[in-house]
Write an enzyme that holds these catalytic residues in place. Sequence first.
Site, PDB file in Angstrom:
ATOM      1  CG  HIS A  18      29.049  81.538  91.105  1.00  0.00           C
ATOM      2  ND1 HIS A  18      29.864  82.737  91.381  1.00  0.00           N
ATOM      3  CD2 HIS A  18      28.079  81.454  91.924  1.00  0.00           C
ATOM      4  CE1 HIS A  18      29.318  83.503  92.342  1.00  0.00           C
ATOM      5  NE2 HIS A  18      28.123  82.810  92.617  1.00  0.00           N
ATOM      6  CG  HIS A  53      31.796  79.477  95.813  1.00  0.00           C
ATOM      7  ND1 HIS A  53      31.732  80.066  94.589  1.00  0.00           N
ATOM      8  CD2 HIS A  53      30.599  79.259  96.257  1.00  0.00           C
ATOM      9  CE1 HIS A  53      30.271  80.350  94.385  1.00  0.00           C
ATOM     10  NE2 HIS A  53      29.665  79.809  95.397  1.00  0.00           N
ATOM     11  CG  HIS A  79      24.274  75.525  91.720  1.00  0.00           C
ATOM     12  ND1 HIS A  79      24.777  75.307  92.668  1.00  0.00           N
ATOM     13  CD2 HIS A  79      23.678  76.891  92.019  1.00  0.00           C
ATOM     14  CE1 HIS A  79      25.186  76.319  93.081  1.00  0.00           C
ATOM     15  NE2 HIS A  79      24.713  77.455  92.738  1.00  0.00           N
ATOM     16  CG  HIS A 110      21.683  78.626  94.356  1.00  0.00           C
ATOM     17  ND1 HIS A 110      22.787  79.454  93.831  1.00  0.00           N
ATOM     18  CD2 HIS A 110      20.298  79.294  94.115  1.00  0.00           C
ATOM     19  CE1 HIS A 110      22.100  80.570  93.217  1.00  0.00           C
ATOM     20  NE2 HIS A 110      20.777  80.501  93.275  1.00  0.00           N
ATOM     21  CG  ASP A 167      27.884  78.101  92.445  1.00  0.00           C
ATOM     22  OD1 ASP A 167      27.594  78.254  91.311  1.00  0.00           O
ATOM     23  OD2 ASP A 167      27.353  78.900  93.345  1.00  0.00           O
TER      24      ASP A 167
END
Length: 322
Positions: free
Chosen positions: A122, A63, A170, A245, A89
């Site tokens: 994402h 992230h 994920h 996740h 992500d």
Amino acid sequence: MEDSVVDDVIKRLLGAKNGKTTKQVQLTEAEIKHLCSTAKQIFLTQPNLLELEAPIKICGDTHGQFSDLLRLFEYGGYPPAANYLFLGDYVDRGKQSVETICLLLAYKIKYKENFFLLRGNHECASINRIYGFYDECKKRYSVRVWKIFTDCFNCLPVAALIDEKILCMHGGLSPELKHLDEIRNIPRPADIPDHGLLCDLLWSDPDKDIEGWGENDRGVSYTFGADKVEEFLQTHDLDLICRAHQVVEDGYEFFANRQLVTIFSAPNYCGEFDNAGAMMSVDDSLTCSFQILKASEKKGNFGFGKNAGRRGTPPRKGGGKG
């Protein structure tokens, strides 16, 4: 893409480390376009269900926490010293999504048989339009650059099988998943639909309080009980499901009598949580061990997008939202 260009991009991104922080690295739009188009071709030449061999190191959500991505490589060894699988992500929430995804794409191009990236929920235009990546691209580059990344994300593989025993994705399982060939046959490029197999692989969550399939608080996909994990592993002669996740306090957390593990690799997620990050090392005998990135004391000011500067749900046993 010429190796010298990729090497230069990697060198500049690795050079961003500045003590405990990382400087912004402004790659050119042309470099980003090259990374995305080259990586996209590699993704499409490799299967949607990757078949990988141990030893390998597995990382969960990053992230946009670029300094923590560099810490993961410091701990595990910079490619090609170790093989890596990332579970998706890469963007949103953190403040250096562009650097994070560009380093990962550059490593994928340079070491395509040793470095692997899966798609997270994402890596989808409708999600990263809201949670920060679009804003970062628009502020630092242009909407055009965001669209270039979107085209690349639509080609990412969605699952990996390690030595025919560890299945990685994920999110989690799907009630529609009966045969692994169904993953292999998901067409690409693809946007992520709001229901069905591809959606579930990227969005579903385990839930210790249920049996079978349940409604997901996220409003997307399902939750699944330990019984579904056990049933799936027995049917397919597998040992473990490895997924990401969800924020988990220690960076990793087992479920269903150690038949499923959640890995989350962004410590101090969003600058609001006190979670650690983790990386799972799988050795030749498929023994799994964990390397932990401890949470730091200081909580920084984070990121772009909808949740910037806003508290989320604290990590709990069983995981917060990733």
